[in-house]
Design an enzyme around this catalytic site. Sequence first.
Site, PDB file in Angstrom:
ATOM      1  N   GLY A  14       0.873  -1.068  -0.091  1.00  0.00           N
ATOM      2  CA  GLY A  14       0.001  -0.781   0.091  1.00  0.00           C
ATOM      3  C   GLY A  14       0.791   1.110  -0.054  1.00  0.00           C
ATOM      4  O   GLY A  14       0.838   2.009  -1.088  1.00  0.00           O
ATOM      5  N   ASP A  34      -7.561   2.286   5.279  1.00  0.00           N
ATOM      6  CA  ASP A  34      -5.607   1.435   5.917  1.00  0.00           C
ATOM      7  C   ASP A  34      -6.725   1.300   7.056  1.00  0.00           C
ATOM      8  O   ASP A  34      -7.260   1.724   8.282  1.00  0.00           O
ATOM      9  CB  ASP A  34      -4.961   1.375   6.403  1.00  0.00           C
ATOM     10  N   ILE A 118      -6.114  -6.686  -5.986  1.00  0.00           N
ATOM     11  CA  ILE A 118      -4.226  -7.238  -5.201  1.00  0.00           C
ATOM     12  C   ILE A 118      -5.011  -8.234  -4.241  1.00  0.00           C
ATOM     13  O   ILE A 118      -3.646  -9.420  -4.238  1.00  0.00           O
ATOM     14  CB  ILE A 118      -3.428  -6.421  -4.954  1.00  0.00           C
ATOM     15  N   SER A 119      -5.302  -8.469  -3.223  1.00  0.00           N
ATOM     16  CA  SER A 119      -5.001  -9.313  -1.517  1.00  0.00           C
ATOM     17  C   SER A 119      -5.773 -10.387  -2.732  1.00  0.00           C
ATOM     18  O   SER A 119      -5.968 -10.779  -3.594  1.00  0.00           O
ATOM     19  CB  SER A 119      -6.310  -9.135  -0.990  1.00  0.00           C
ATOM     20  N   ASP A 151       2.978 -11.591 -12.130  1.00  0.00           N
ATOM     21  CA  ASP A 151       3.345 -12.310 -13.050  1.00  0.00           C
ATOM     22  C   ASP A 151       3.682 -12.197 -14.303  1.00  0.00           C
ATOM     23  O   ASP A 151       5.136 -12.417 -14.623  1.00  0.00           O
ATOM     24  CB  ASP A 151       2.328 -13.789 -13.188  1.00  0.00           C
ATOM     25  N   HIS A 185      -3.441 -16.597 -10.939  1.00  0.00           N
ATOM     26  CA  HIS A 185      -1.856 -15.917  -9.771  1.00  0.00           C
ATOM     27  C   HIS A 185      -2.092 -17.157  -8.461  1.00  0.00           C
ATOM     28  O   HIS A 185      -2.883 -16.814  -7.413  1.00  0.00           O
ATOM     29  CB  HIS A 185      -2.469 -14.328  -9.564  1.00  0.00           C
TER      30      HIS A 185
END
Length: 342
Positions: A14, A34, A118-119, A151, A185
């Site tokens: 982040g 956050d 993204i998590s 990737d 992923h």
Amino acid sequence: MVKAVVCGASGGIGQPLSLFLKASPYVTELALYDVVNAPGVAADLSHICTGAKVSGYSPKDDGLKLALTNAQLVVIPAGIPRKPGMTRDDLFKINAGIVYDLINGVAQFCPKAFVLVISNPVNSMVPIACEVLKRHKVFDPARVFGVTTLDTVRAQTFTASLLESTASNSKFDPSQIAVPVVGGHSGDTIVPLLSLAQPAQDLQLSSTISHQQRSDLIHRIQFGGDEVVQAKDGMGSATLSMAYAGYRFAEAVLRATVGGESSIVEASYVYLPGIPKGGVAVRDRVGLDYFAMPIRLGPHGVEEVVNLLDKIDEYEVGLINIAQKGLKTSIEKGVSFVTDHN
Ligand code: NAD
Ligand code: LMR
């Protein structure tokens, strides 16, 4: 004029990702959210002499609502990372709840935003995100992306380095090498298509490297995340390379949607049945609703899924078959999480 939000902005990914966004010419407002320290990170970034206005929010005082309202781009690296010995799926239990809550916020406060997940495990988190948006009746498949750019970045780097080690006196610039990476992923769901690497004439991968070197290269791309997890030895997983990759993908979306550039192609893990151009064909071929493929971006997000599966060689067909099995389980797990979450 873009308001971008980073959810999980104080973390290892982040913070540097927020730094890239603060320096982006496309971003005029940057909201950091956050559960810890977002106002601190925001205060720090706000001293940088670029145009974006920065603010930080915590869950209290309607922080999520304030962060997300009017956002056009939401990037989500919130959640726990792996330690040695863990798979990405081991993160499911905790990260599923985090992504579920954040996407509920997106559905309520910025339903038209482009959402970059993204998590981990990405293979399951994207189905969760899409199912939550469907429930709220605000799902647009062209706007939800699983970020698999790391990737692709690894495939470029590792391929260049292998070619350099096999060709004496030759330099290979990784940024000039393109290797499509498809599937998902995690481990063997990551499928690099080396037969379609570009520029083909210069690389001539099949004649330059042996079969063993090729399968070692594929394995390194598939398990590149483990290299970092092991090297960090309990202190987390890839953060800086991920921030680079996450910004590369965010910038591609901004260049296409705000900058009006056509012909931008990056790989991403997307909901195939919702993309008539190419997506439905890939769905029929792999029998899955979610799959990573190069996508062409346009003003409204995903314009086309670029179907490469008719061009791959026999070895790669075998890799795709293996990936399908892992992806099926991960997708079902994500969808069931939302179905069972009442
Ligand atoms: P980290 O622990 O350093 O940071 C995660 C941040 O999320 C922390 O600041 C934490 O406070 C925050 N957070 C936790 N719950 C939250 C909530 N409910 N709302 C908002 N923020 C919350 O972890 P990291 O290294 O930055 O990794 C984050 C995630 O990204 C992990 O799941 C990791 O596996 C994943 N990841 C994905 C890729 C990819 O290629 N897609 C690459 C690397 C890492
Ligand atoms: C990566 O590929 O580096 C990330 O998915 C983080 C991880 O857990 O390996």
